[in-house]
Design an enzyme around this catalytic site. Structure first.
Site, mmCIF file in Angstrom:
data_model
loop_
_atom_site.group_PDB
_atom_site.id
_atom_site.type_symbol
_atom_site.label_atom_id
_atom_site.label_comp_id
_atom_site.label_asym_id
_atom_site.label_seq_id
_atom_site.Cartn_x
_atom_site.Cartn_y
_atom_site.Cartn_z
ATOM 1 C CG ASP A 115 -1.585 1.261 1.492
ATOM 2 O OD1 ASP A 115 -2.309 1.699 0.585
ATOM 3 O OD2 ASP A 115 -1.415 1.863 2.577
ATOM 4 C CG ASP A 164 -1.581 7.525 0.087
ATOM 5 O OD1 ASP A 164 -0.534 8.155 -0.159
ATOM 6 O OD2 ASP A 164 -2.522 7.423 -0.716
HETATM 7 MG MG LIG Z 1 -2.949 3.154 3.501
#
Ligand SMILES: [Mg+2]
Ligand SMILES: [Zn+2]
Length: 211
Positions: A9, A11
């Site tokens: 992932d 962010d």
């Molecule tokens: Mg995230």
């Protein structure tokens, strides 16, 4: 032989979470991310970002802005001798305002669409691969694709809506610790043995030069 990947992932996992940010100047690596990715790369894993970017569907920014985000991320990782092997994002959201993107898609996490796509593009064995994220939707996407999962327990998950599909295989404080777990329990490939040998040769060489 098929490749192994660690899907990541973006962010809150690789870079500090600034909601809907696409300004390269505001992007900062999360502590432990650079060294963690370096270790995973040396173990022979491809490193592939899997990110929800509904800001496109919401009209906050265009897809072209995400090309700069990817470039900046590569630049932030370069000092660690790491480059990303892939950067996949979902630009959709059912409640979006930009018509072309306002759909219920197969690629927005927790759906596994982007992982499947990456696996096809890069010849990846999903069952020998991992997903690392900071919320349970990441875990669910990883499990849906047949990967093992690590949840970074850094306070970013706030709802804890648990079900069988959302239980992380492992929880760690940061990416460096996640890399240590994966080194311990991950399936080893010949490539990883080669990369480790290469890394130890390089560090010996560096010491000789330093001497
Ligand atoms: Mg995230
Ligand atoms: Zn999508």
């Amino acid at each position: 032989m098929m490749n192994q990947a660690v899907f990541l992932d973006k962010d809150g996992t690789l870079i500090e979470d600034v909601p809907y940010n696409v300004d390269p100047a505001q992007m900062r690596l999360v502590a432990g991310a650079g060294i963690g990715l370096q270790q995973l790369h040396q173990m022979g894993y491809q490193l592939i970002v899997i990110s929800n970017q509904s800001g496109v569907a919401r009209g906050y920014f265009s897809e072209s802005a995400l090309a700069e985000v990817e470039q900046r991320l590569q630049a932030l990782l370069a000092p660690f001798d790491v480059s990303l092997d892939g950067f996949y994002y979902c630009p959709h959201h059912p409640d979006g305002t930009v018509m072309d993107y306002a759909i219920a898609c197969e690629c927005r996490k927790p759906a596994p669409g982007l992982l499947m796509q990456a696996a096809r593009d890069h010849g990846i064995d999903l069952t020998a691969s991992w997903f690392i994220g900071d919320i349970l939707n990441d875990v669910e996407a990883g499990r849906n694709a047949g990967c093992q999962t690590v949840l970074l327990n850094n306070g970013n998950e706030t709802e804890w809506l648990l079900s069988v599909d959302r239980v992380p295989h492992y929880m760690t404080a940061d990416l460096a610790e996640a890399a240590a777990v994966i080194e311990k329990v991950g399936v080893r490939s010949q490539k990883s043995e080669y990369r480790k040998a290469e890394a130890s040769y390089r560090s010996r060489e560096a010491k000789l030069v330093g001497f």
